[in-house]
Scaffold this active site. Structure first.
Site, PDB file in Angstrom:
ATOM      1  CE  LYS A  59      27.157  -7.556  43.194  1.00 52.61           C
ATOM      2  NZ  LYS A  59      27.723  -7.332  44.500  1.00 52.61           N
ATOM      3  NE  ARG A 158      34.144  -8.510  48.456  1.00 48.01           N
ATOM      4  CZ  ARG A 158      33.118  -8.463  47.976  1.00 48.01           C
ATOM      5  NH1 ARG A 158      32.578  -9.578  47.468  1.00 48.01           N
ATOM      6  NH2 ARG A 158      32.052  -7.581  47.943  1.00 48.01           N
ATOM      7  CE1 TYR A 287      23.777 -38.918  26.827  1.00 48.60           C
ATOM      8  CE2 TYR A 287      23.151 -36.922  27.710  1.00 48.60           C
ATOM      9  CZ  TYR A 287      23.527 -37.314  26.629  1.00 48.60           C
ATOM     10  OH  TYR A 287      23.822 -36.961  25.321  1.00 48.60           O
ATOM     11  CG  MET A 335      24.693 -28.968  26.657  1.00 49.04           C
ATOM     12  SD  MET A 335      25.910 -29.231  25.656  1.00 49.04           S
ATOM     13  CE  MET A 335      27.135 -30.105  26.259  1.00 49.04           C
TER      14      MET A 335
HETATM   15  C1  LIG Z   1      27.093  -7.064  45.465  1.00 45.36           C
HETATM   16  C2  LIG Z   1      27.250  -6.082  46.553  1.00 45.36           C
HETATM   17  C3  LIG Z   1      26.104  -5.386  46.993  1.00 45.36           C
HETATM   18  C4  LIG Z   1      24.775  -5.981  47.122  1.00 45.36           C
HETATM   19  O1  LIG Z   1      24.561  -7.139  48.013  1.00 45.36           O
HETATM   20  P1  LIG Z   1      23.042  -7.681  48.013  1.00 45.36           P
HETATM   21  O2  LIG Z   1      23.117  -8.686  49.209  1.00 45.36           O
HETATM   22  O3  LIG Z   1      22.707  -8.345  46.716  1.00 45.36           O
HETATM   23  O4  LIG Z   1      21.914  -6.477  48.357  1.00 45.36           O
HETATM   24  C5  LIG Z   1      26.282  -4.215  47.856  1.00 45.36           C
HETATM   25  N1  LIG Z   1      27.613  -3.882  47.984  1.00 45.36           N
HETATM   26  C6  LIG Z   1      28.826  -4.489  47.371  1.00 45.36           C
HETATM   27  C7  LIG Z   1      29.957  -3.823  47.901  1.00 45.36           C
HETATM   28  C8  LIG Z   1      28.468  -5.461  46.676  1.00 45.36           C
HETATM   29  O5  LIG Z   1      29.393  -6.090  46.202  1.00 45.36           O
END
Ligand SMILES: *Cc1c(COP(=O)(O)O)cnc(C)c1O
Length: 397
Positions: A59, A158, A287, A335
């Site tokens: 992701k 969650r 800056y 920047m």
């Molecule tokens: C992002 C995520 C992971 C991976 O977590 P890491 O700590 O990066 O290994 C696993 N399960 C879910 C549901 C996630 O959202």
């Protein structure tokens, strides 16, 4: 002079390579070591029992490493499934020709998205009975069946149905047409904490729920609970599949897990020096004049800044590597550029490469170093590099 230049846009044959693929190495870039990535996946694979599948979490553009190339490498190195957060991330992988199973970890709720899941052959996470009903109705219209993953909330608070309502939820989905349960999973809130109390509580809730689901005559084909930290801290959390993100990218989720397996960081951040000059004592830099030289100093301007994802909060605190040595960044990070005090390296030249995260000689700077300085976590550092920084392969020279 100018009026005599050719007015056409046709570039004459030249000895310079002005293709984008060469130009992207000119200013600043993120360097991705596919060999290190492959090494990490093989280390993880060797650590897991042969019957436990490795799902690579790619992701957020593979935590900033570039989702497509990362997906291709990890699938060649021992991962069998991919996980992403958003529908768009899944479509990007499918458009690149990746055919491995892809699980969408985020919630998908509306019919357009459900139709897209079918079209792109992506496997959603179903979190609530209501969502399951919406899916089943839409799939009936589409005359399509989807492979789905059911999410239980065992204490993360969650996504997912609360563990004590799991049996009703799973029984409902099991009965609904057009949905085929592939796995049941949950997510841990404190797996990186050396104290396992909460993690063990979540594991017990998960196991109790699964026990009751099985008592209803439903046998889920695949169970999973572990992220990177859980994989490295407790083998009883591995079940049929593990969901690994951070460790694959070569970082440890917590210092107490560093002795488990050997991981190599995959990502480096580099930029070039674009100007060098000497400043008299008492000169303000950048800056707001947050830095004023105490004596004559030599500075180098580097072509990377906060629009590339370098946190401005590191101004005057950042150290970078140049010729294998630590060099202090001075003044506000701007920047597109930042300045270094290179007084100790007086013959530094324009065009030399500075390492912001990565290795140079015997020294290195990690995403953990930045995270510690900023009071955040390495996950956020990895995800913070902007698309203006091209992701390129590690150069062998
Ligand atoms: C992002 C995520 C992971 C991976 O977590 P890491 O700590 O990066 O290994 C696993 N399960 C879910 C549901 C996630 O959202």
């Amino acid at each position: 002079m100018l009026s005599q230049e050719p007015t056409t846009n046709v570039v004459k044959k030249s000895r310079y390579n002005y293709q984008l693929s060469e130009i992207i190495r000119q200013r600043a870039w993120v360097e991705i070591d596919q060999g290190a990535l492959s090494h990490n996946v093989r280390q993880l694979r060797a650590f897991l029992s042969p019957s436990t599948e490795l799902m690579a979490v790619v992701k957020a553009d593979a935590y900033g490493h570039g989702a497509i190339t990362v997906a291709q490498t990890v699938l060649r190195s021992g991962a069998t499934r991919l996980a992403i957060a958003t529908l768009g991330e899944g479509i990007e992988l499918r458009e690149a020709g990746i055919i491995a199973p892809i699980v969408v970890l985020g919630a998908v709720n509306n019919p357009e998205e459900i139709a897209a899941l079918c079209h792109w052959n992506l496997e959603p996470t179903i979190c609530t009975p209501q969502q399951a009903i919406t899916f089943s109705k839409t799939l009936a219209e589409l005359e399509q069946t989807l492979l789905v993953h059911l999410k239980l909330d065992t204490g993360m608070s969650r996504l997912g149905t609360l563990w004590h309502q799991a049996t009703e939820f799973v029984t409902l989905v099991h009965k609904l047409p057009y949905l085929k349960i592939v796995s049941i999973y949950s997510h841990l809130a404190t797996a990186d904490d050396p104290d396992p109390t909460v993690m063990k509580m979540q594991q017990k809730r998960f196991e109790d729920a699964i026990h009751q689901i099985k008592a209803m005559g439903i046998d889920p084909p695949c169970l999973h609970l572990a992220n990177s930290a859980a994989v490295l801290s407790d083998r009883s959390l591995h079940y049929d599949l593990v969901r690994v993100g951070l460790a694959m990218y070569g970082l440890y989720p917590a210092p107490h897990l560093e002795s488990t397996i050997n991981l190599k960081p995959v990502l480096q951040v580099k930029a070039k020096i674009t100007q060098v000059k000497t400043l008299a004592a008492g000169t303000g830099v950048s800056y707001g004049y947050q830095y004023i030289s105490k004596q004559d100093i030599k500075i180098a301007v580097v072509s990377i800044g906060y629009a590339d994802g370098i946190p401005r909060n590191l101004s005057n605190r950042l150290k970078v590597l140049l010729r294998g040595q630590f060099v202090q960044q001075i003044g506000a990070i701007t920047m597109d550029q930042m300045m270094l005090d290179v007084s100790n390296l007086p013959d530094v030249e324009v065009g030399e490469i500075v390492t912001l995260i990565g290795f140079d000689g015997k020294n290195s700077i990690s995403a953990d170093d930045w995270a510690n300085a900023l009071g955040t976590i390495s996950w956020e550092i990895l995800c913070s590099f902007k698309h203006r920084l091209p992701r390129i392969g590690k150069r062998l020279d």
